[in-house]
Design a protein around this motif. Structure first.
Motif, PDB file in Angstrom:
ATOM      1  N   GLY A 214      -4.524 -16.134   0.607  1.00  0.00           N
ATOM      2  CA  GLY A 214      -3.645 -16.575   1.682  1.00  0.00           C
ATOM      3  C   GLY A 214      -2.194 -16.574   1.242  1.00  0.00           C
ATOM      4  O   GLY A 214      -1.847 -17.067   0.174  1.00  0.00           O
ATOM      5  N   GLY A 215      -1.318 -16.013   2.058  1.00  0.00           N
ATOM      6  CA  GLY A 215       0.095 -15.927   1.711  1.00  0.00           C
ATOM      7  C   GLY A 215       0.505 -14.513   1.330  1.00  0.00           C
ATOM      8  O   GLY A 215       1.674 -14.165   1.349  1.00  0.00           O
ATOM      9  N   THR A 216      -0.497 -13.665   0.992  1.00  0.00           N
ATOM     10  CA  THR A 216      -0.178 -12.262   0.684  1.00  0.00           C
ATOM     11  C   THR A 216      -0.061 -11.430   1.960  1.00  0.00           C
ATOM     12  O   THR A 216       0.278 -10.251   1.902  1.00  0.00           O
ATOM     13  N   SER A 217      -0.358 -12.019   3.109  1.00  0.00           N
ATOM     14  CA  SER A 217      -0.188 -11.304   4.377  1.00  0.00           C
ATOM     15  C   SER A 217       1.221 -10.736   4.463  1.00  0.00           C
ATOM     16  O   SER A 217       2.196 -11.425   4.192  1.00  0.00           O
ATOM     17  N   GLY A 218       1.319  -9.475   4.862  1.00  0.00           N
ATOM     18  CA  GLY A 218       2.627  -8.847   5.009  1.00  0.00           C
ATOM     19  C   GLY A 218       3.119  -8.141   3.769  1.00  0.00           C
ATOM     20  O   GLY A 218       4.161  -7.481   3.798  1.00  0.00           O
ATOM     21  N   SER A 219       2.379  -8.250   2.658  1.00  0.00           N
ATOM     22  CA  SER A 219       2.792  -7.584   1.416  1.00  0.00           C
ATOM     23  C   SER A 219       2.758  -6.068   1.582  1.00  0.00           C
ATOM     24  O   SER A 219       1.837  -5.526   2.198  1.00  0.00           O
ATOM     25  N   PRO A 220       3.738  -5.366   1.002  1.00  0.00           N
ATOM     26  CA  PRO A 220       3.681  -3.904   1.033  1.00  0.00           C
ATOM     27  C   PRO A 220       2.559  -3.412   0.130  1.00  0.00           C
ATOM     28  O   PRO A 220       2.306  -3.970  -0.940  1.00  0.00           O
ATOM     29  N   VAL A 221       1.860  -2.376   0.576  1.00  0.00           N
ATOM     30  CA  VAL A 221       0.855  -1.708  -0.238  1.00  0.00           C
ATOM     31  C   VAL A 221       1.516  -0.421  -0.729  1.00  0.00           C
ATOM     32  O   VAL A 221       1.840   0.468   0.062  1.00  0.00           O
ATOM     33  N   VAL A 222       1.740  -0.348  -2.039  1.00  0.00           N
ATOM     34  CA  VAL A 222       2.554   0.719  -2.619  1.00  0.00           C
ATOM     35  C   VAL A 222       1.692   1.725  -3.368  1.00  0.00           C
ATOM     36  O   VAL A 222       0.870   1.349  -4.218  1.00  0.00           O
ATOM     37  N   ASP A 223       1.866   3.004  -3.065  1.00  0.00           N
ATOM     38  CA  ASP A 223       1.213   4.095  -3.782  1.00  0.00           C
ATOM     39  C   ASP A 223       1.815   4.157  -5.183  1.00  0.00           C
ATOM     40  O   ASP A 223       3.017   4.378  -5.343  1.00  0.00           O
ATOM     41  N   GLN A 224       0.999   3.975  -6.207  1.00  0.00           N
ATOM     42  CA  GLN A 224       1.517   3.922  -7.568  1.00  0.00           C
ATOM     43  C   GLN A 224       2.070   5.255  -8.056  1.00  0.00           C
ATOM     44  O   GLN A 224       2.864   5.292  -9.010  1.00  0.00           O
ATOM     45  N   SER A 225       1.692   6.361  -7.427  1.00  0.00           N
ATOM     46  CA  SER A 225       2.181   7.665  -7.879  1.00  0.00           C
ATOM     47  C   SER A 225       3.515   8.046  -7.258  1.00  0.00           C
ATOM     48  O   SER A 225       4.243   8.875  -7.809  1.00  0.00           O
ATOM     49  N   THR A 226       3.847   7.439  -6.119  1.00  0.00           N
ATOM     50  CA  THR A 226       5.090   7.796  -5.429  1.00  0.00           C
ATOM     51  C   THR A 226       6.052   6.629  -5.296  1.00  0.00           C
ATOM     52  O   THR A 226       7.247   6.835  -5.057  1.00  0.00           O
TER      53      THR A 226
END
Length: 294
Positions: A214-226
């Protein structure tokens, strides 16, 4: 939807507009929303070079996480944007079918550097776009430009990828609320993800290493290669229940339902850039824009 202080928020939700996605209850700026999944499929091709993802450019909201984002065609002089979830909107969860455009907002965001240290307070001028229909996003327009943020605090915005993500991709969920990074892979995609009264299309399922909370809502999901944003974290099945609040279920094209307890999800963001034109102006009639309209 994920939330740490369940009782208070649950009472508000159940006396309000019914079921609601995982969101953190208002708390000190350090509490997040969740996401996890099963092992990623084996990969036979040479893995891409991975880069370390940091918290630089992420933000902490009063109840969620978010990030300062730009699109491939954004200019440094454009007003900056913050991406979070629709269910993190300060005025409450948008109803199914509801789309909010141009709503007044003076919400503040704690801007973090790579170490997770707060370096500035950013302020919204309006909610450019928010919905929980088909996807789960809120996009705030700020009073600052990208250039001002970069020159004043040394922080660059994260770029939103404008192509569909790929299964097996190594990703990082970067939570500004908890100042924490979750590393895993994209396990696959869900035709329809249903939670309470809401339904989302083509959602991202994580492998189980991303055990967000809870609280991670809205976090960016980042492609580690780009280093680009490919999704926005939004929910997970907490108790193994079927299609209830905080217990989303997967529905395939034939209507078959699958419940994955402990697995977490995100909503894709590749479709967003086409809806913002010159000057980071929202244009839901622009060619290629498929976001829900009011």
């Amino acid at each position: 939807m994920r939330k740490p202080l369940v009782a208070a928020l649950f009472a508000l939700v159940m006396t309000g507009a019914g079921a609601a996605p995982a969101v953190a209850a208002s708390a000190p700026e350090s509490t997040p929303t969740h996401v996890s999944a099963k092992a990623a499929p084996a990969r036979t091709e040479t893995a891409p070079t991975l880069q370390a993802v940091s918290l630089a450019g992420t933000v902490a909201l009063s109840n969620c996480s978010g990030s300062v984002v730009r699109f491939p065609n954004s200019a440094d002089t454009d007003p900056a944007l913050v991406l979070s979830n629709g269910h993190c909107l300060e005025t409450g969860f948008p109803d199914p079918g509801e789309v909010i455009v141009g709503q007044a907002s003076s919400r503040t965001f704690s801007l973090l550097n790579s170490a997770g240290t707060k370096v500035a307070t950013l302020r919204a001028s309006k909610v450019a776009y928010s919905t929980m229909t088909d996807t789960d996003i809120t996009i705030y327009q700020l009073t600052s430009t990208y250039a001002t943020i970069k020159n004043s605090y040394g922080i660059s915005a994260l770029t939103v990828q404008n192509t569909h993500p790929t299964a097996g991709t190594a990703i990082t969920v970067a939570s500004g609320y908890w100042k924490r990074l979750y590393n895993c892979s994209i396990d696959g995609f869900v035709y329809r993800l249903k939670e309470g009264d809401w339904t989302w299309k083509d959602s991202v399922r994580y492998t189980s290493a991303c055990n967000t909370i809870g609280g991670t809502s809205g976090s960016p999901v980042v492609d580690q290669s780009t280093g680009k944003v490919v999704a926005v974290n939004n929910t997970g099945n907490e108790d193994g229940e079927r299609c209830t609040v905080n217990n989303p279920c997967e529905v395939d094209a034939s209507g078959n339902v699958t419940v994955r307890e402990g697995i977490n999800y995100a909503e894709e963001t590749y479709q967003i850039p086409a809806c913002f034109t010159t000057g980071n102006k929202l244009d839901l009639t622009a060619s290629g824009c498929v976001l829900p309209k009011p």
